[in-house]
Design a protein around this motif. Structure first.
Motif, short mmCIF file in Angstrom:
data_model
loop_
_atom_site.label_atom_id
_atom_site.label_comp_id
_atom_site.label_asym_id
_atom_site.label_seq_id
_atom_site.Cartn_x
_atom_site.Cartn_y
_atom_site.Cartn_z
N LEU A 144 -16.21 63.74 91.33
CA LEU A 144 -16.17 64.86 92.28
C LEU A 144 -17.57 65.43 92.53
CD1 LEU A 144 -12.96 66.65 90.98
CD2 LEU A 144 -13.19 65.29 93.07
N GLU A 176 -15.60 60.17 98.41
CA GLU A 176 -14.39 60.37 99.20
C GLU A 176 -13.31 59.37 98.80
OE1 GLU A 176 -15.80 59.97 103.18
OE2 GLU A 176 -17.14 61.72 103.02
N ARG A 177 -12.10 59.56 99.35
CA ARG A 177 -10.98 58.71 98.98
C ARG A 177 -11.27 57.23 99.24
NH1 ARG A 177 -5.04 60.09 101.13
NH2 ARG A 177 -5.26 61.80 99.63
N ARG A 210 -8.52 62.63 94.25
CA ARG A 210 -8.18 62.67 95.68
C ARG A 210 -6.89 61.89 95.97
NH1 ARG A 210 -12.40 65.39 97.53
NH2 ARG A 210 -14.50 64.93 96.77
#
Length: 371
Positions: A93, A98-99, A123
């Motif tokens: 994080l 990102e995902r 995520r």
């Protein structure tokens, strides 16, 4: 450099390849960027693996234009913990991944399980690339999407199914493994023969020394193991039926690992599996399912390659049979309190046995307990 062997894991839209061959860590950047262009990564590894392989991986990533952050964890089974999971999740994080970005699991089964679990929950699911550096991880834990951490109440009780996007098994890194770790991984190779491939087990009996020394036999043994696991995973991804066969030896083995509090100096996972497979065959004999000759054949092969095959081979004192049974009843394969074991009718003839009476298991543990 030898040619890579590719094994496909057929899971429809979530299908992926296992690449097996020498030099894949240095080539990982090119392999990953061609499949997942534009991703950023978090490399999760441990203190044993990083000095050998991290710089080569990072150099390949830089050459391919892949940005990466790194988390280096202590080595060993005790790293499969909530504390280490929190450290990895926070690092991912903090890197603002990102995902669609990827978690890279560079290490043995512990790192693969932990990093895979983190990828599965951050995520609500990020891409995962497994880069197994131990023989055990290359032939078993990196394939199939099982991830997780341990509890004081048992092994792998907390986790998720989360399939990787790619598995890169660099066979050259096995040359840096301690002999004990290589032998422990070999137990999982033998397992595939004992489940339902008697011809493969017979091949191993003849060729195990070449598997240990490297070269074509080693790559073939790894590839055959991955094919066997890929076939089972494609049929039963979430272990509702015959995927449970992959747990041959694990019900006893996991109980023994928990009994020594995951102390790798006393027992590593593959050694637990080896003892567990011998016990499963011996228990099958006790249940009048298999011939004593089959149990003796399995024990003879495990002894030949230098693996432990009985509880007495574990250094130090073990808890008593009642305590071992308590660990078994915490196993994930227990369903509504009924004990499930993988038993056998002979070499390569394993099956899922449900509703095994605990009294039979307890009596067997007392008979085989070194105390």
């Amino acid at each position: 450099m030898g040619k890579d062997v590719t094994v496909a894991v057929g899971l429809g839209e979530r299908a992926y390849d296992i690449l097996i061959g020498p030099g894949l860590i240095a080539r990982a950047g090119a392999e990953i960027s061609s499949r997942l262009p534009g991703i950023r990564t978090a490399i999760i590894t441990d203190e044993n693996v990083a000095p050998f392989h991290l710089e080569a991986l990072k150099a390949g990533f830089e050459a391919a234009g892949i940005a990466s952050s790194v988390v280096i964890l202590p080595a060993g089974e005790k790293t499969k913990s909530f504390a280490a999971l929190q450290e990895v999740v926070d690092a991912i994080l903090a890197a603002r991944l990102e995902r669609g970005d990827a978690v890279i699991a560079l290490g043995g089964g512990v790192i693969g399980d932990l990093a895979g679990f983190a990828a599965g929950i951050v995520r609500r699911g990020m891409s995962l690339i497994q880069m197994p550096t131990s023989l055990l991880a290359q032939v078993d834990s990196s394939v199939g999407g099982k991830t997780g951490i341990n509890s004081a109440r048992g092994k792998n009780l907390i986790g998720v199914f989360h399939q990787p996007k790619l598995v890169l098994a660099d066979t050259a890194v096995l040359d840096t493994l301690p002999a004990r770790e290589f032998r422990a991984g070999y137990a999982e190779i033998a397992k595939y023969g004992l489940i339902d491939q008697p011809d493969f087990f017979a091949w191993l009996e003849k060729n195990w020394q070449e598997v240990f020394s490297g070269g074509a036999a080693r790559i073939e043994a790894i590839a055959q193991s991955c094919r066997a696991k890929a076939d089972v995973v494609a049929r039963d991804e979430f272990e509702t039926s015959d995927r449970a066969l992959l747990n041959l030896g694990h019900t006893f083995g996991h109980a023994l690992e928990a009994a020594v509090a995951y102390d790798g100096a006393r027992l590593v996972h593959g050694e637990g599996v080896a003892i567990g497979m011998a016990l499963a065959h011996r228990f099958s004999v006790r249940m009048n399912l298999a011939s004593p000759d089959d149990a003796e054949r399995v024990e003879a092969h495990l002894k030949a390659v230098g693996l432990p095959w009985r509880m007495a081979d574990i250094p130090g004192k073990l808890p008593d049979a009642d305590a071992l049974l308590a660990f078994i009843t915490q196993d994930k394969k227990v369903s509504r309190g009924a004990l499930t074991f993988i038993l056998t009718q002979g070499v390569g003839q394993s099956f899922v046995a449900r509703d095994v009476p605990p009294s039979q298991v307890l009596a067997f543990l007392k008979e085989n307990h070194p105390g």
